[in-house]
Design an enzyme around this catalytic site. Sequence first.
Site, PDB file in Angstrom:
ATOM      1  N   SER A   8      32.730 -24.580 -23.371  1.00  0.00           N
ATOM      2  CA  SER A   8      33.438 -23.419 -23.922  1.00  0.00           C
ATOM      3  C   SER A   8      33.809 -22.493 -22.776  1.00  0.00           C
ATOM      4  CB  SER A   8      32.552 -22.675 -24.908  1.00  0.00           C
ATOM      5  OG  SER A   8      33.115 -21.391 -25.121  1.00  0.00           O
ATOM      6  N   HIS A  33      36.903 -26.469 -24.860  1.00  0.00           N
ATOM      7  CA  HIS A  33      36.695 -25.689 -26.086  1.00  0.00           C
ATOM      8  C   HIS A  33      37.154 -24.252 -25.841  1.00  0.00           C
ATOM      9  CE1 HIS A  33      34.696 -24.974 -29.990  1.00  0.00           C
ATOM     10  NE2 HIS A  33      34.329 -23.809 -29.479  1.00  0.00           N
ATOM     11  N   ASP A  35      37.585 -20.577 -27.451  1.00  0.00           N
ATOM     12  CA  ASP A  35      37.103 -19.699 -28.513  1.00  0.00           C
ATOM     13  C   ASP A  35      38.029 -18.505 -28.701  1.00  0.00           C
ATOM     14  OD1 ASP A  35      34.662 -20.902 -29.499  1.00  0.00           O
ATOM     15  OD2 ASP A  35      33.833 -20.556 -27.500  1.00  0.00           O
ATOM     16  N   MET A  37      38.830 -15.190 -30.716  1.00  0.00           N
ATOM     17  CA  MET A  37      38.142 -14.184 -31.540  1.00  0.00           C
ATOM     18  C   MET A  37      39.009 -12.946 -31.700  1.00  0.00           C
ATOM     19  SD  MET A  37      34.319 -14.409 -29.982  1.00  0.00           S
ATOM     20  CE  MET A  37      33.524 -15.990 -29.623  1.00  0.00           C
ATOM     21  N   HIS A  66      39.111 -23.248 -31.288  1.00  0.00           N
ATOM     22  CA  HIS A  66      38.249 -22.758 -32.365  1.00  0.00           C
ATOM     23  C   HIS A  66      38.710 -21.360 -32.767  1.00  0.00           C
ATOM     24  CE1 HIS A  66      33.802 -21.555 -33.457  1.00  0.00           C
ATOM     25  NE2 HIS A  66      34.606 -21.559 -34.515  1.00  0.00           N
ATOM     26  N   MET A  68      38.387 -18.142 -34.618  1.00  0.00           N
ATOM     27  CA  MET A  68      37.457 -17.261 -35.342  1.00  0.00           C
ATOM     28  C   MET A  68      38.238 -16.007 -35.661  1.00  0.00           C
ATOM     29  SD  MET A  68      34.162 -18.031 -32.957  1.00  0.00           S
ATOM     30  CE  MET A  68      35.203 -18.701 -31.672  1.00  0.00           C
ATOM     31  N   ASP A 172      28.253 -26.251 -32.275  1.00  0.00           N
ATOM     32  CA  ASP A 172      28.714 -25.156 -31.422  1.00  0.00           C
ATOM     33  C   ASP A 172      27.702 -24.008 -31.428  1.00  0.00           C
ATOM     34  OD1 ASP A 172      30.148 -23.317 -29.993  1.00  0.00           O
ATOM     35  OD2 ASP A 172      31.833 -23.186 -31.384  1.00  0.00           O
TER      36      ASP A 172
HETATM   37  C1  DX5 Z   1      30.286 -18.768 -30.397  1.00  0.00           C
HETATM   38  C2  DX5 Z   1      31.335 -19.689 -29.799  1.00  0.00           C
HETATM   39  C3  DX5 Z   1      30.735 -20.729 -28.959  1.00  0.00           C
HETATM   40  C4  DX5 Z   1      30.040 -20.191 -27.740  1.00  0.00           C
HETATM   41  C5  DX5 Z   1      29.027 -21.168 -27.289  1.00  0.00           C
HETATM   42  O1  DX5 Z   1      30.913 -17.810 -31.158  1.00  0.00           O
HETATM   43  O2  DX5 Z   1      32.082 -20.300 -30.837  1.00  0.00           O
HETATM   44  O3  DX5 Z   1      31.683 -21.712 -28.603  1.00  0.00           O
HETATM   45  O4  DX5 Z   1      30.893 -19.908 -26.704  1.00  0.00           O
HETATM   46  O5  DX5 Z   1      28.340 -20.616 -26.216  1.00  0.00           O
HETATM   47  P1  DX5 Z   1      26.845 -21.053 -25.826  1.00  0.00           P
HETATM   48  O6  DX5 Z   1      26.918 -22.504 -25.473  1.00  0.00           O
HETATM   49  O7  DX5 Z   1      26.546 -20.180 -24.664  1.00  0.00           O
HETATM   50  O8  DX5 Z   1      26.003 -20.800 -27.023  1.00  0.00           O
HETATM   51 ZN    ZN Z   2      33.379 -22.174 -30.426  1.00  0.00          ZN
END
Ligand code: DX5
Ligand code: ZN
Length: 211
Positions: A8, A33, A35, A37, A66, A68, A172
Amino acid sequence: MTVKIAPSILSADFACLGEEVRAIDNAGCDYVHIDVMDGHFVPNITIGSDVVKALRPHTKKVFDVHLMIEPAAPYIEAFAKAGSDIITVHAELAHLDRMLQQIRSFGKKAGVALNPATSESCIEYILDKLDMIVVMSVNPGFGGQSFIESQLDKIKRIKKMIENRPIEIEVDGGINEKTAKLCIEAGANVLVAGSAVFKNNNYSDNIHVLR
Ligand code: DX5
Ligand code: ZN
């Protein structure tokens, strides 16, 4: 079963993301990956589709995006056109079935993510429209949180539920050497890892240890 590692980039150095993506590619990652947000569905703001577009020329690896964000539907087209390969939306949003169709209409793979409190029963009727199920083993929003053990049982149930469908099971959040092993035993085949990969400069060793 071969395990795929999806670092990620949430834990990467945001001041040089292109370089970071090239580094995890060279280190042997399978997916990148990303993320996304929005400060509304989750309490943090990160990356938009323009950043995905800017990163696209830096690697040929699969972009595992991903989302969110809520709503997600109005932004699916932009993320598809920016060069995403897999687009995951959250099961907690309305009109999941329609969003999955929308993702596939752009020729992209469709994923659904389940928050820790969300039961796998809500995806029972859409399994044939899914390419990936993402089990959130932390509450989404931040990297570096601890793994929620109760999600191992959910992974096992999902593995049973998908039968022989070609659906990937990704986990995840909170993945490290120890939890990676538990997730693989439970039936997961893709592991997202932020802090465990970017914790030092040895990306290649860090990825290797998780497989
Ligand atoms: C959480 C994200 C994850 C996060 C994982 O909201 O969707 O992808 O970055 O990070 P680690 O591996 O540090 O838990
Ligand atoms: Zn994620």
